[in-house]
Design a protein around this motif. Structure first.
Motif, PDB file in Angstrom:
ATOM      1  N   LEU A  58       0.816  -1.214   0.000  1.00  0.00           N
ATOM      2  CA  LEU A  58       0.000   0.000   0.000  1.00  0.00           C
ATOM      3  C   LEU A  58       0.850   1.265   0.000  1.00  0.00           C
ATOM      4  O   LEU A  58       0.389   2.328  -0.408  1.00  0.00           O
ATOM      5  N   VAL A  59       2.072   1.151   0.472  1.00  0.00           N
ATOM      6  CA  VAL A  59       3.004   2.285   0.496  1.00  0.00           C
ATOM      7  C   VAL A  59       4.276   1.886  -0.241  1.00  0.00           C
ATOM      8  O   VAL A  59       4.581   0.704  -0.377  1.00  0.00           O
ATOM      9  N   ALA A  60       5.007   2.878  -0.714  1.00  0.00           N
ATOM     10  CA  ALA A  60       6.283   2.598  -1.378  1.00  0.00           C
ATOM     11  C   ALA A  60       7.274   2.065  -0.351  1.00  0.00           C
ATOM     12  O   ALA A  60       7.460   2.663   0.710  1.00  0.00           O
ATOM     13  N   CYS A  61       7.879   0.926  -0.642  1.00  0.00           N
ATOM     14  CA  CYS A  61       8.845   0.333   0.283  1.00  0.00           C
ATOM     15  C   CYS A  61      10.137   1.142   0.294  1.00  0.00           C
ATOM     16  O   CYS A  61      10.601   1.604  -0.743  1.00  0.00           O
ATOM     17  N   GLN A  62      10.711   1.270   1.465  1.00  0.00           N
ATOM     18  CA  GLN A  62      11.985   1.950   1.648  1.00  0.00           C
ATOM     19  C   GLN A  62      12.964   0.952   2.247  1.00  0.00           C
ATOM     20  O   GLN A  62      12.589   0.126   3.077  1.00  0.00           O
ATOM     21  N   PHE A  63      14.222   1.050   1.826  1.00  0.00           N
ATOM     22  CA  PHE A  63      15.243   0.100   2.253  1.00  0.00           C
ATOM     23  C   PHE A  63      16.492   0.830   2.715  1.00  0.00           C
ATOM     24  O   PHE A  63      16.802   1.915   2.226  1.00  0.00           O
ATOM     25  N   ASP A  64      17.216   0.216   3.642  1.00  0.00           N
ATOM     26  CA  ASP A  64      18.478   0.805   4.068  1.00  0.00           C
ATOM     27  C   ASP A  64      19.562   0.456   3.057  1.00  0.00           C
ATOM     28  O   ASP A  64      19.304  -0.206   2.047  1.00  0.00           O
ATOM     29  N   GLU A  65      20.790   0.900   3.324  1.00  0.00           N
ATOM     30  CA  GLU A  65      21.891   0.707   2.376  1.00  0.00           C
ATOM     31  C   GLU A  65      22.263  -0.758   2.161  1.00  0.00           C
ATOM     32  O   GLU A  65      22.916  -1.086   1.174  1.00  0.00           O
ATOM     33  N   ARG A  66      21.836  -1.649   3.043  1.00  0.00           N
ATOM     34  CA  ARG A  66      22.127  -3.074   2.887  1.00  0.00           C
ATOM     35  C   ARG A  66      20.920  -3.860   2.395  1.00  0.00           C
ATOM     36  O   ARG A  66      20.953  -5.089   2.339  1.00  0.00           O
ATOM     37  N   GLY A  67      19.861  -3.179   2.000  1.00  0.00           N
ATOM     38  CA  GLY A  67      18.701  -3.852   1.420  1.00  0.00           C
ATOM     39  C   GLY A  67      17.655  -4.332   2.404  1.00  0.00           C
ATOM     40  O   GLY A  67      16.726  -5.039   2.014  1.00  0.00           O
ATOM     41  N   PHE A  68      17.763  -3.957   3.661  1.00  0.00           N
ATOM     42  CA  PHE A  68      16.783  -4.364   4.656  1.00  0.00           C
ATOM     43  C   PHE A  68      15.623  -3.380   4.664  1.00  0.00           C
ATOM     44  O   PHE A  68      15.827  -2.166   4.647  1.00  0.00           O
ATOM     45  N   GLY A  69      14.413  -3.909   4.675  1.00  0.00           N
ATOM     46  CA  GLY A  69      13.228  -3.073   4.627  1.00  0.00           C
ATOM     47  C   GLY A  69      13.041  -2.234   5.872  1.00  0.00           C
ATOM     48  O   GLY A  69      13.187  -2.725   6.988  1.00  0.00           O
ATOM     49  N   LEU A  70      12.730  -0.965   5.666  1.00  0.00           N
ATOM     50  CA  LEU A  70      12.437  -0.065   6.772  1.00  0.00           C
ATOM     51  C   LEU A  70      10.947  -0.053   7.076  1.00  0.00           C
ATOM     52  O   LEU A  70      10.547   0.086   8.219  1.00  0.00           O
ATOM     53  N   ASN A  71      10.126  -0.217   6.033  1.00  0.00           N
ATOM     54  CA  ASN A  71       8.673  -0.232   6.214  1.00  0.00           C
ATOM     55  C   ASN A  71       8.020  -1.392   5.465  1.00  0.00           C
ATOM     56  O   ASN A  71       6.799  -1.461   5.379  1.00  0.00           O
ATOM     57  N   CYS A  72       8.821  -2.281   4.935  1.00  0.00           N
ATOM     58  CA  CYS A  72       8.367  -3.501   4.259  1.00  0.00           C
ATOM     59  C   CYS A  72       9.239  -4.648   4.750  1.00  0.00           C
ATOM     60  O   CYS A  72      10.358  -4.417   5.208  1.00  0.00           O
ATOM     61  N   PRO A  73       8.768  -5.874   4.639  1.00  0.00           N
ATOM     62  CA  PRO A  73       9.562  -6.993   5.158  1.00  0.00           C
ATOM     63  C   PRO A  73      10.804  -7.299   4.321  1.00  0.00           C
ATOM     64  O   PRO A  73      10.859  -6.998   3.133  1.00  0.00           O
ATOM     65  N   THR A  74      11.794  -7.872   4.976  1.00  0.00           N
ATOM     66  CA  THR A  74      12.948  -8.455   4.311  1.00  0.00           C
ATOM     67  C   THR A  74      12.617  -9.926   4.164  1.00  0.00           C
ATOM     68  O   THR A  74      12.198 -10.563   5.123  1.00  0.00           O
ATOM     69  N   VAL A  75      12.764 -10.487   2.966  1.00  0.00           N
ATOM     70  CA  VAL A  75      12.274 -11.842   2.719  1.00  0.00           C
ATOM     71  C   VAL A  75      13.375 -12.860   2.424  1.00  0.00           C
ATOM     72  O   VAL A  75      13.091 -13.999   2.054  1.00  0.00           O
ATOM     73  N   GLY A  76      14.630 -12.465   2.586  1.00  0.00           N
ATOM     74  CA  GLY A  76      15.717 -13.395   2.348  1.00  0.00           C
ATOM     75  C   GLY A  76      17.046 -12.749   2.674  1.00  0.00           C
ATOM     76  O   GLY A  76      17.123 -11.578   3.032  1.00  0.00           O
ATOM     77  N   CYS A  77      18.107 -13.533   2.533  1.00  0.00           N
ATOM     78  CA  CYS A  77      19.451 -13.087   2.871  1.00  0.00           C
ATOM     79  C   CYS A  77      20.400 -13.515   1.759  1.00  0.00           C
ATOM     80  O   CYS A  77      20.328 -14.645   1.270  1.00  0.00           O
ATOM     81  N   THR A  78      21.285 -12.626   1.346  1.00  0.00           N
ATOM     82  CA  THR A  78      22.202 -12.902   0.244  1.00  0.00           C
ATOM     83  C   THR A  78      23.545 -12.215   0.483  1.00  0.00           C
ATOM     84  O   THR A  78      23.619 -11.250   1.248  1.00  0.00           O
TER      85      THR A  78
END
Length: 68
Positions: A40-60
């Motif tokens: 519903l909202v634009a997802c924002q991510f930190d510099e390492r790809g972790f979601g600030l307002n959306c989930p992180t769904v994996g690790c790489t």
């Protein structure tokens, strides 16, 4: 596909051993895989790809692509 799914992008990637976002984030050699589904909202991510307002769904070990 779901907000609580956890993806294993490449089984040969050492970062896929982490089973949740907290463990992934604690390993400084790893990056988060962002949720790419509808939101519903634009997802924002930190510099390492972790979601600030959306989930992180994996690790790489692959850094996220930079967008400008």
């Amino acid at each position: 596909m779901k907000l609580d799914d956890w993806c294993v992008e490449r089984p040969s990637d050492r970062c896929t051993r982490h089973l949740n976002a907290e463990a992934c984030k604690a390993d400084k050699a790893c990056y988060g895989l962002p949720y790419r589904g509808e939101s519903l909202v634009a997802c924002q991510f930190d510099e390492r790809g972790f979601g600030l307002n959306c989930p992180t769904v994996g690790c790489t070990s692959t850094p996220p692509r930079r967008t400008q």
